[in-house]
Design a protein around this motif. Structure first.
Motif, PDB file in Angstrom:
ATOM      1  N   LEU A  84      19.891 -18.330 -39.618  1.00 58.36           N
ATOM      2  CA  LEU A  84      19.587 -16.937 -39.928  1.00 58.36           C
ATOM      3  C   LEU A  84      20.216 -16.559 -41.269  1.00 58.36           C
ATOM      4  O   LEU A  84      21.337 -16.970 -41.583  1.00 58.36           O
ATOM      5  N   LEU A  85      19.500 -15.776 -42.056  1.00 59.02           N
ATOM      6  CA  LEU A  85      20.031 -15.325 -43.340  1.00 59.02           C
ATOM      7  C   LEU A  85      20.967 -14.146 -43.105  1.00 59.02           C
ATOM      8  O   LEU A  85      20.558 -13.120 -42.556  1.00 59.02           O
ATOM      9  N   PRO A  86      22.237 -14.273 -43.508  1.00 61.13           N
ATOM     10  CA  PRO A  86      23.243 -13.277 -43.117  1.00 61.13           C
ATOM     11  C   PRO A  86      23.032 -11.894 -43.711  1.00 61.13           C
ATOM     12  O   PRO A  86      23.531 -10.907 -43.168  1.00 61.13           O
ATOM     13  N   ASN A  93      14.822 -11.260 -40.386  1.00 60.68           N
ATOM     14  CA  ASN A  93      14.930 -12.713 -40.227  1.00 60.68           C
ATOM     15  C   ASN A  93      13.717 -13.271 -39.490  1.00 60.68           C
ATOM     16  O   ASN A  93      13.218 -14.349 -39.829  1.00 60.68           O
ATOM     17  N   VAL A  94      13.241 -12.557 -38.485  1.00 56.55           N
ATOM     18  CA  VAL A  94      12.062 -13.013 -37.750  1.00 56.55           C
ATOM     19  C   VAL A  94      10.839 -13.040 -38.664  1.00 56.55           C
ATOM     20  O   VAL A  94      10.004 -13.948 -38.588  1.00 56.55           O
ATOM     21  N   LYS A 126      22.876  -7.204 -38.382  1.00 58.34           N
ATOM     22  CA  LYS A 126      22.980  -8.429 -39.155  1.00 58.34           C
ATOM     23  C   LYS A 126      23.456  -9.560 -38.232  1.00 58.34           C
ATOM     24  O   LYS A 126      24.141  -9.317 -37.226  1.00 58.34           O
ATOM     25  N   PRO A 127      23.124 -10.804 -38.545  1.00 60.53           N
ATOM     26  CA  PRO A 127      23.474 -11.930 -37.680  1.00 60.53           C
ATOM     27  C   PRO A 127      24.962 -12.040 -37.356  1.00 60.53           C
ATOM     28  O   PRO A 127      25.327 -12.485 -36.264  1.00 60.53           O
ATOM     29  N   GLY A 133      24.668 -17.104 -28.611  1.00 61.64           N
ATOM     30  CA  GLY A 133      23.451 -17.114 -27.819  1.00 61.64           C
ATOM     31  C   GLY A 133      22.419 -16.132 -28.328  1.00 61.64           C
ATOM     32  O   GLY A 133      21.212 -16.409 -28.302  1.00 61.64           O
ATOM     33  N   MET A 134      22.866 -14.973 -28.804  1.00 57.16           N
ATOM     34  CA  MET A 134      21.937 -13.990 -29.357  1.00 57.16           C
ATOM     35  C   MET A 134      21.308 -14.500 -30.648  1.00 57.16           C
ATOM     36  O   MET A 134      20.110 -14.317 -30.886  1.00 57.16           O
ATOM     37  N   ARG A 135      22.103 -15.161 -31.463  1.00 60.79           N
ATOM     38  CA  ARG A 135      21.568 -15.742 -32.706  1.00 60.79           C
ATOM     39  C   ARG A 135      20.513 -16.796 -32.384  1.00 60.79           C
ATOM     40  O   ARG A 135      19.481 -16.879 -33.047  1.00 60.79           O
ATOM     41  N   GLN A 136      20.768 -17.588 -31.352  1.00 62.12           N
ATOM     42  CA  GLN A 136      19.798 -18.616 -30.981  1.00 62.12           C
ATOM     43  C   GLN A 136      18.499 -17.988 -30.476  1.00 62.12           C
ATOM     44  O   GLN A 136      17.404 -18.464 -30.778  1.00 62.12           O
TER      45      GLN A 136
END
Length: 241
Positions: A84-86, A93-94, A126-127, A133-136
């Motif tokens: 993900l781009l911070p 990001n999606v 933001k990531p 788990g949320m980032r995944q």
């Protein structure tokens, strides 16, 4: 007619002249192939070879789509790292792939996917504010948003708790129906539940494994699923299949 082609790859991966592994793999079109094996045998490397990414070595052989057309632009890829781009929000990001291609993204569809992965309340965050788990799950939504006929998933559910993992398996199976999916996993239960084809990779060979006769997505508690899971685990631990 199935519009998702299969992929065939055959050859050797070498580093400084030494053969790391041989591969002879047919990935059927429109179905899920789960690729299992111990860490370090080259599962993720196979994905990277087909994608044309750096592997630290050289591949000597061929890979092609079964319909004869180029694979360029037809593969969606979810790596082990979320990537993900911070500086972008979860929603942006999606949508990043479409924007990089100069295409207007469907934010409504992106928001719907984020709702389905349980991140509707986090679209503007933001990531760095998210758990692993949320980032995944955000990375999964981004991959599904790309809507490709071929999808490579490299340990896509590894950071999730058991319940969320099952939910995301079901979501991916639904959205990617009739797509050609190559899923790298260390989890025999995941393969037994999702796969139309199970392929086990070792330092010696790549072999197909019997799948349950029931239809994927399978009930994880069904006797056939549990039997497949048990035998796969025994084999991967070095026992007899």
């Amino acid at each position: 007619m199935n519009l998702s082609p299969g992929i065939s790859i055959k050859g050797q991966h070498r580093i400084q002249g030494d053969v790391l592994f041989d591969v002879n793999l047919d990935i059927p079109g429109g179905l899920w192939t789960c690729l299992l094996g111990r860490s370090g045998v080259g599962k993720s490397t196979i994905l990277r070879i087909i994608l044309g990414l750096e592997t630290g070595g050289a591949f000597e052989g061929i890979f092609r789509a079964t319909d004869g057309a180029s694979l360029n632009g037809r593969i969606g890829y979810m790596a082990q790292s979320d990537l993900l781009l911070p500086w972008l929000s979860v929603l942006d990001n999606v949508c990043i792939g479409a924007r990089l291609r100069g295409e207007p993204p469907s934010e409504a569809r992106a928001r719907d996917l984020l709702r389905r992965v349980g991140l509707m309340e986090h679209t503007d965050q933001k990531p760095a504010t998210l758990s692993g788990g949320m980032r995944q799950r955000a990375a999964l939504a981004r991959t599904l948003f790309e809507d490709r006929p071929i999808v490579f998933l490299d340990e896509p559910f590894s950071a999730l708790d058991a319940g969320t993992r099952a939910d995301m398996q079901e979501l991916a199976a639904e959205v990617l129906i009739d797509r050609t999916v190559l899923l790298v996993t260390h989890d025999p239960a995941e393969a037994a539940r999702l796969a139309h084809q199970i392929t086990v990779m070792s330092t010696r060979k790549v072999q197909n494994w019997p799948v349950p006769q029931t239809k994927a997505l399978r009930d994880i508690n069904a006797p056939e699923t549990l039997a497949c899971q048990s035998k796969l685990l025994e084999y991967l631990r070095g026992g007899t299949a």
